[in-house]
Design a protein around this motif. Structure first.
Motif, PDB file in Angstrom:
ATOM      1  N   MET A   1       0.843  -1.197   0.000  1.00 43.85           N
ATOM      2  CA  MET A   1       0.000   0.000   0.000  1.00 43.85           C
ATOM      3  C   MET A   1       0.877   1.246   0.000  1.00 43.85           C
ATOM      4  N   LYS A   6      -2.280   4.280   2.991  1.00 40.08           N
ATOM      5  CA  LYS A   6      -2.087   3.857   4.382  1.00 40.08           C
ATOM      6  C   LYS A   6      -2.622   4.907   5.348  1.00 40.08           C
ATOM      7  N   ASN A  14      -9.717   6.678  12.582  1.00 41.96           N
ATOM      8  CA  ASN A  14      -9.071   7.219  13.782  1.00 41.96           C
ATOM      9  C   ASN A  14      -8.586   8.641  13.506  1.00 41.96           C
ATOM     10  N   ASN A  18      -2.630  11.609  16.689  1.00 36.83           N
ATOM     11  CA  ASN A  18      -1.728  12.720  16.414  1.00 36.83           C
ATOM     12  C   ASN A  18      -0.649  12.271  15.431  1.00 36.83           C
ATOM     13  N   LYS A  20       2.529  12.213  15.433  1.00 35.27           N
ATOM     14  CA  LYS A  20       3.645  11.402  15.909  1.00 35.27           C
ATOM     15  C   LYS A  20       3.232   9.928  16.002  1.00 35.27           C
ATOM     16  N   ASP A  21       2.092   9.680  16.643  1.00 39.44           N
ATOM     17  CA  ASP A  21       1.599   8.307  16.761  1.00 39.44           C
ATOM     18  C   ASP A  21       1.329   7.708  15.385  1.00 39.44           C
ATOM     19  N   VAL A  24       4.485   6.588  13.819  1.00 37.11           N
ATOM     20  CA  VAL A  24       4.997   5.371  14.461  1.00 37.11           C
ATOM     21  C   VAL A  24       4.205   4.155  13.997  1.00 37.11           C
ATOM     22  N   ILE A  25       2.880   4.286  14.028  1.00 36.27           N
ATOM     23  CA  ILE A  25       2.011   3.159  13.697  1.00 36.27           C
ATOM     24  C   ILE A  25       2.185   2.733  12.238  1.00 36.27           C
ATOM     25  N   LEU A  26       2.339   3.718  11.351  1.00 36.11           N
ATOM     26  CA  LEU A  26       2.488   3.381   9.937  1.00 36.11           C
ATOM     27  C   LEU A  26       3.929   3.061   9.568  1.00 36.11           C
ATOM     28  N   GLY A  27       4.826   3.294  10.498  1.00 36.17           N
ATOM     29  CA  GLY A  27       6.229   2.983  10.234  1.00 36.17           C
ATOM     30  C   GLY A  27       6.859   3.905   9.213  1.00 36.17           C
ATOM     31  N   ASP A 155     -15.152  -6.534  25.951  1.00 32.00           N
ATOM     32  CA  ASP A 155     -14.175  -7.584  25.651  1.00 32.00           C
ATOM     33  C   ASP A 155     -14.536  -8.796  26.492  1.00 32.00           C
TER      34      ASP A 155
END
Lengths: 162, 389
Positions: A1, A6, A14, A18, A20-21, A24-27, A155
């Motif tokens: 992708m 992405k 979501n 922010n 920064k996150d 990080v999450i998407l690398g 959960d």
């Protein structure tokens, strides 16, 4: 992708993450994410950041309606001219051109049933291009924007498993 | 009254996870990062097939080895994903989860005294299953400096004339370690040289974040000496459906089938119909979930880095395995204190073998919001611990 897809896939569900996150999450690099986001806002690929609200739980009265509108297309401009007339009303939430039994699907939000009915009879129906309207009031929202509207799911997994 | 119990069974230690589960259950509103199953629901189209099979009244047994339709789909899948060809009629059987497959594979292959090499940290069932099958478990302690991969040297040192079977638990629960093709080649060479067999538990094969999973069975000369075990629990979020499968040489599958036939009859029929749908139309779901896990994995690694917690980067499953050696307390103590002081449940590494001492298993089968909350608390705890020292 590719990176744009992405980012969009992630923020579609979501939008509050922010930068920064998100990076990080998407690398990927934070600056690159920021640039892409800015570019996509500029290009109007990202058209806004909204919040999905279940107004029913707030006690604030809102009435939503789906209106099926049959219109006469205009020479040279097709349905666009009349669609524009319709979407310029602030009470109108969404306008779609539809294939099938009618032409425009208009979603509306008003405070009361009466307010919505009045908008349809006074404003929408009186437009020259509008041939007919059919107003459907929404009685209950079950799912919106891919999200099921009810209590968040608990959960139920066991707390610790191998 | 005589002692009604079997000495061998009484001698088996209950899973260390169980003990921790009891402690966590007592704690109100703890955030758990201790779960070994996906947080996703089974994709709807798969559930729908299960419902449909019930509506159609498909409530009978299937053949012992499982629906032929399902075995054919499994063969297609393995061919497509791993490049291995199995004969669905003789080399594939459907089991009640990967767990049953582990159990009956060992029972079909071991004689008293046969040694089973079990790399640890790993899933809790291998050792007891080996004992139940009259085998002798021989543990190989994996090392953090090797990213918890099994090395040829470690394997070589553990092989004796009695070695019959090697368990290959990769991608690994609890460490998240993977074995790449080059790692597997070195292992395969020794396996062939010493004429031993491999039980390759590949239940997490769809959850790898570096390259696609490589099965040891796909290496030259290995298919004939490997029992490949996989299932639907992790890839398709189908843990409760209890469905797995084993593939291997006809000679071994035939004997496994005998145990399965007498002990189980056949795996749940509803689950088998749902699984056919999963294999036919589930690739996109698997990719979507993998992508989400990967984002969480990166997030966790980033947070550990920020809080200065040592952790090798794991490329498989949905676990990270950070080291807590710097604090000078045991894994169990750390986990207990983290639970009582910050209400976050993680599993001590020792639940997966003695060599898991000094590590924690943290599962990322949770939403990002939940991970964030738990990691914030963990960071506060770690900071406090460092202040105490």
């Amino acid at each position: 992708m590719e990176m744009r897809e992405k980012i969009l896939t992630f923020i579609e569900k979501n939008s509050r993450a922010n930068l920064k996150d998100l990076a990080v999450i998407l690398g990927v690099d934070e600056a690159a994410v920021a640039n892409e986001m800015a570019a996509m806002e500029e290009e109007h690929i990202i058209c806004g950041y909204h919040t999905l609200i279940d107004w029913e739980k707030t006690g604030v009265e809102k009435v939503n309606a789906l209106i099926e509108v049959r219109v006469t297309p205009q020479r040279g401009r097709g349905f666009d001219a009349v669609a524009e007339r319709v979407y310029n009303y602030p009470e109108v939430n969404a306008v779609y051109l539809i294939s099938g039994g009618y032409d425009l699907l208009v979603t509306l939000e008003g405070k009361t049933l009466r307010e919505v009915a009045q908008f349809v009879s006074d404003k929408l129906s009186t437009l020259e291009a509008v041939m007919s309207t059919k107003t459907n009031f929404i009685l209950k929202k079950y799912k919106d924007h891919g999200t099921v509207i009810k209590e968040s799911k608990k959960d139920e997994r066991m707390l610790v498993t191998p | 009254m005589r002692n009604p119990l079997s000495e061998r069974i009484v001698g088996i230690q209950p899973s260390g996870i169980r003990k921790f589960f009891d402690i966590v259950s007592e704690m109100k509103d703890a955030i758990s990062l201790g779960v070994g199953e996906p947080d996703f629901d089974t994709p709807w189209h798969i559930r729908d097939e299960g419902i449909y099979s019930l509506e159609k009244g498909r409530t009978f047994y299937t053949s012992n080895a499982g629906l032929k339709e399902l075995r054919t789909e499994i063969a297609n899948y393995l061919n497509r994903r791993l490049g291995i060809t199995y004969d669905p009629l003789h080399e594939i059987m459907v089991t009640v989860g990967g767990s049953e497959a582990i159990d009956i594979a060992m029972r079909a292959m071991l004689d008293p005294g046969d040694e089973v090499l079990i790399p640890q940290p790993s899933f809790v069932a291998y050792e007891p299953c080996a004992i139940l099958a009259n085998g002798v478990p021989v543990v190989i302690d994996l090392k953090e400096e090797n990213e918890f991969r099994l090395t040829a040297e470690e394997l070589k040192a553990a092989i004796t004339p009695k070695t019959k079977l090697l368990v290959m638990p990769f991608p690994n629960n609890p460490t998240g370690a993977v074995m790449e093709e080059k790692d597997l080649r070195a292992i395969a060479e020794l396996v062939i040289e010493h004429d031993i067999f491999v039980l390759s538990d590949e239940i997490y094969s769809e959850l790898t974040y570096l390259d696609s999973h490589v099965s040891i069975a796909s290496l030259p000369g290995m298919q004939e000496r490997t029992i490949l075990i996989n299932g639907f629990s992790k890839a398709y979020a189908m843990t409760g459906w209890r469905l797995g499968y084993a593939c291997g040489p006809k000679m071994i599958i035939e004997q496994m089938l005998k145990i399965h036939q007498f002990a189980i009859m056949s795996a749940p029929t509803t689950s088998q119909y749902a699984a056919v749908e999963a294999l036919r139309n589930g690739d996109e779901d698997v990719a979507r979930m993998r992508e989400e896990y990967n984002g969480r994995r990166r997030y966790l690694m980033h947070r550990f880095q920020e809080m200065g917690l040592k952790c090798f980067e794991p490329y498989g499953a949905f676990y990270v395995f950070p080291s807590i050696q710097e604090f000078g307390i045991t894994s169990e103590e750390f986990a207990n204190r983290l639970l009582s002081e910050e209400k976050v449940a993680v599993v001590p590494g020792t639940a997966f073998g003695a060599c898991g001492e000094g590590f924690l298993r943290i599962s990322y089968a949770y939403s990002l919001e939940q991970l964030k909350l738990a990691l914030d608390r963990m960071e506060a705890f770690v900071t406090r611990l460092r202040g105490e020292a």
